[in-house]
Design an enzyme around this catalytic site. Sequence first.
Site, PDB file in Angstrom:
ATOM      1  N   LYS A   1       0.784  -1.282   0.100  1.00  0.00           N
ATOM      2  CA  LYS A   1      -0.073   0.022   0.074  1.00  0.00           C
ATOM      3  C   LYS A   1       0.800   1.189  -0.199  1.00  0.00           C
ATOM      4  O   LYS A   1       0.675   2.121  -0.671  1.00  0.00           O
ATOM      5  CB  LYS A   1      -0.961  -0.070   1.263  1.00  0.00           C
ATOM      6  N   ASN A   2       1.868   1.135   0.931  1.00  0.00           N
ATOM      7  CA  ASN A   2       2.787   2.484   1.202  1.00  0.00           C
ATOM      8  C   ASN A   2       3.616   2.794  -0.054  1.00  0.00           C
ATOM      9  O   ASN A   2       4.172   4.156   0.012  1.00  0.00           O
ATOM     10  CB  ASN A   2       3.338   2.589   2.278  1.00  0.00           C
TER      11      ASN A   2
ATOM     12  N   CYS B   1      -4.461  12.556  12.697  1.00  0.00           N
ATOM     13  CA  CYS B   1      -5.289  11.283  12.477  1.00  0.00           C
ATOM     14  C   CYS B   1      -5.465  10.680  13.870  1.00  0.00           C
ATOM     15  O   CYS B   1      -5.602  11.234  14.611  1.00  0.00           O
ATOM     16  CB  CYS B   1      -4.163  10.352  11.736  1.00  0.00           C
TER      17      CYS B   1
ATOM     18  N   ARG C   1       0.498  14.703  12.975  1.00  0.00           N
ATOM     19  CA  ARG C   1       1.558  14.351  12.019  1.00  0.00           C
ATOM     20  C   ARG C   1       1.877  15.422  11.127  1.00  0.00           C
ATOM     21  O   ARG C   1       1.412  15.629  10.176  1.00  0.00           O
ATOM     22  CB  ARG C   1       0.789  12.923  11.269  1.00  0.00           C
TER      23      ARG C   1
ATOM     24  N   ASP D   1       4.346   0.279  12.531  1.00  0.00           N
ATOM     25  CA  ASP D   1       3.202  -0.229  11.673  1.00  0.00           C
ATOM     26  C   ASP D   1       3.056  -1.506  12.101  1.00  0.00           C
ATOM     27  O   ASP D   1       1.842  -2.184  11.536  1.00  0.00           O
ATOM     28  CB  ASP D   1       3.033  -0.164  10.136  1.00  0.00           C
TER      29      ASP D   1
ATOM     30  N   ARG E   1      -8.736   0.007   4.304  1.00  0.00           N
ATOM     31  CA  ARG E   1      -7.790   1.027   3.811  1.00  0.00           C
ATOM     32  C   ARG E   1      -6.599   0.460   3.383  1.00  0.00           C
ATOM     33  O   ARG E   1      -6.001   0.593   2.529  1.00  0.00           O
ATOM     34  CB  ARG E   1      -7.530   1.875   4.840  1.00  0.00           C
TER      35      ARG E   1
HETATM   36  C1  EPZ Z   1       4.548   6.611   6.532  1.00  0.00           C
HETATM   37  O1  EPZ Z   1       3.774   7.828   6.781  1.00  0.00           O
HETATM   38  C2  EPZ Z   1       3.585   5.529   6.139  1.00  0.00           C
HETATM   39  N1  EPZ Z   1       2.360   5.779   5.504  1.00  0.00           N
HETATM   40  C3  EPZ Z   1       3.008   5.196   7.682  1.00  0.00           C
HETATM   41  O2  EPZ Z   1       2.139   4.242   7.407  1.00  0.00           O
HETATM   42  C4  EPZ Z   1       4.267   4.591   8.805  1.00  0.00           C
HETATM   43  O3  EPZ Z   1       3.609   4.646   9.953  1.00  0.00           O
HETATM   44  C5  EPZ Z   1       5.112   5.930   8.621  1.00  0.00           C
HETATM   45  O4  EPZ Z   1       5.532   6.187   7.381  1.00  0.00           O
HETATM   46  C6  EPZ Z   1       6.475   5.505   9.476  1.00  0.00           C
HETATM   47  O5  EPZ Z   1       6.896   4.565   8.956  1.00  0.00           O
HETATM   48  C7  EPZ Z   1       2.742   5.832   4.111  1.00  0.00           C
HETATM   49  O6  EPZ Z   1       3.756   5.693   3.752  1.00  0.00           O
HETATM   50  C8  EPZ Z   1       1.436   6.334   3.282  1.00  0.00           C
HETATM   51  P1  EPZ Z   1       7.009   9.510   8.483  1.00  0.00           P
HETATM   52  P2  EPZ Z   1       4.535   9.157   6.979  1.00  0.00           P
HETATM   53  O7  EPZ Z   1       7.034  11.011   7.881  1.00  0.00           O
HETATM   54  O8  EPZ Z   1       5.423   9.368   5.700  1.00  0.00           O
HETATM   55  C9  EPZ Z   1       7.582  12.814  11.900  1.00  0.00           C
HETATM   56  C10 EPZ Z   1      -0.001   2.616   7.888  1.00  0.00           C
HETATM   57  O9  EPZ Z   1      -0.343   2.204   8.958  1.00  0.00           O
HETATM   58  N2  EPZ Z   1       7.684  14.061  10.784  1.00  0.00           N
HETATM   59  O10 EPZ Z   1       8.180   8.768   8.153  1.00  0.00           O
HETATM   60  O11 EPZ Z   1       3.410  10.235   7.236  1.00  0.00           O
HETATM   61  C11 EPZ Z   1       6.519  12.103  12.168  1.00  0.00           C
HETATM   62  O12 EPZ Z   1       5.663  12.849  13.170  1.00  0.00           O
HETATM   63  C12 EPZ Z   1       0.791   4.152   7.890  1.00  0.00           C
HETATM   64  O13 EPZ Z   1       0.489   2.072   6.492  1.00  0.00           O
HETATM   65  C13 EPZ Z   1       7.663  15.324  11.065  1.00  0.00           C
HETATM   66  O14 EPZ Z   1       8.083  15.632  12.053  1.00  0.00           O
HETATM   67  O15 EPZ Z   1       5.506   8.935   8.109  1.00  0.00           O
HETATM   68  C14 EPZ Z   1       6.898  10.925  12.560  1.00  0.00           C
HETATM   69  O16 EPZ Z   1       7.449  10.935  14.080  1.00  0.00           O
HETATM   70  C15 EPZ Z   1       0.324   4.686   9.169  1.00  0.00           C
HETATM   71  N3  EPZ Z   1       7.634  16.240  10.197  1.00  0.00           N
HETATM   72  C16 EPZ Z   1       8.071  10.647  11.917  1.00  0.00           C
HETATM   73  O17 EPZ Z   1       8.638  11.567  11.274  1.00  0.00           O
HETATM   74  C17 EPZ Z   1       7.231  15.884   8.847  1.00  0.00           C
HETATM   75  O18 EPZ Z   1       7.409  16.639   7.953  1.00  0.00           O
HETATM   76  C18 EPZ Z   1       8.142   9.434  10.728  1.00  0.00           C
HETATM   77  O19 EPZ Z   1       6.987  10.009   9.789  1.00  0.00           O
HETATM   78  C19 EPZ Z   1       7.038  14.446   8.565  1.00  0.00           C
HETATM   79  C20 EPZ Z   1       7.156  13.547   9.684  1.00  0.00           C
END
Ligand code: EPZ
Length: 423
Positions: free
Chosen positions: A22-23, A116, A121, A307, A399
């Site tokens: 998915k991701n 969310c 986020r 995840d 989803r």
């Molecule tokens: C991706 O989300 C995945 N979703 C998430 O999977 C997954 O949990 C996450 O990566 C972590 O592995 C998709 O790929 C669509 P991040 P993403 O940016 O990209 C912080 C599922 O269940 N951060 O890697 O949104 C954030 O708060 C979903 O399939 C900032 O601070 O995650 C977090 O603590 C849920 N500023 C960390 O980075 C930003 O601009 C990692 O988030 C972006 C992120």
Amino acid sequence: MDKFVIHGGKNLSGTITVGGAKNASLALMPATLLAPGVHTLYNTPQLRDVNTMSRLLESMGVTIAHRDHTIAIDSSHVKNYEAPYEHVKKMRASIYVLGPLVARYGQAHVSLPGGCAWGPRPVNLHIEGLRKLGAEIELDGGYIYAKAKRLKGARIVFDVSSVGATGNVMMAAVLAKGTTVLDNAAMEPEITALAEFLVRMGARIHGIGSNHLEIEGVDSLHPAEFTNIPDRIEAGTFLVAAALAGKKGLKVRVQACTPGHLSAVTTKLEDAGARVTLGIDYVEIEPPEEIRSVNVTTSIYSGFPTDMQAQWMALMSLAKGTSVITDTIYHDRFMHVPELIRLGANITVKENIATIVGVPKLKGAKVMSTDLRASASLILAGLVAEGTSEVLRVYHLDRGYEHIEKKLSSLGADIQRVSGEEF
Ligand code: EPZ
């Protein structure tokens, strides 16, 4: 809204096939905005989130044809550069259109994603990265307004390793003038898949699979074909289900997966007492006689994925002894805890640390899905809880899992989807 009705206690055995990631799909699809013409994406899972992304792209003028697990996407006639709140509020990954729109069309109006189920986020790293590439970005009325004549290569060091920010900035940089260097970039397999697809489209990216990426901007890209990677979280979810609801001597094979993407999970399953065999494209598991308590701390790839945190908690609920789960990625991703407690689990949470005292059994109850992976953990717990469990609002599950109830039923679980209004 649908619910699942599960009669616990059935032992799982047999083989299931994992779908496309998915991701990865949620990044591959908007990447097609970067080049006009027909792109073909194979092994695309049929999920709510994929449909949401399709509708968003179609609202921009992209044409998409779905045929089984193959989608053909043509972004030759994009007519607007909007990602409205109506789409983004449903799925945070909608923000992936930002980088490609600014890179190809020089402008984008993308809604800021809301919160969310668990905590804020932020998307500051996406915005800061695009600003470093020369985009002018304003935030107004809950929207990101971005514009740029031609993005320019830059050196970017991400404060936090972010999957989404790495994907967005990489998609913008491939058409920038000059070279972009990304440090502390995400190394998740889904980002590696995106980089490989972009290279197929004519992008020049070095360091793929590492956290140091060098991207030589090109003037244009061309359409490409790509076969999506398997979904490592779906695979991990079924392996944990087998460890929880299996029986000594019975085996479950999870096929069409990439075992190398799952080593943090398979290693922990062995620590918990399961016998795990790794094939080329499958993982076979024989459940433990008695589940051993195993501590987990989530981290970026190739550590234990956040995840899989909720699913692991379901397993530890029935482990012998006490275990500690620390989520370093999302400090408040514990919406599944009160629901698991309703099933009889003994869990306490302090800040981003959950302590699970294993109990001898769980007892069926009505529980509420709150988010995708929390729902998965409730399904797993329902498989072993005594009596009947009802998991409500399973649209969260749809989803990210394609026909999870059919796949679990094929392994011997007693799980039915019941449609209705008021659940
Ligand atoms: C991706 O989300 C995945 N979703 C998430 O999977 C997954 O949990 C996450 O990566 C972590 O592995 C998709 O790929 C669509 P991040 P993403 O940016 O990209 C912080 C599922 O269940 N951060 O890697 O949104 C954030 O708060 C979903 O399939 C900032 O601070 O995650 C977090 O603590 C849920 N500023 C960390 O980075 C930003 O601009 C990692 O988030 C972006 C992120």
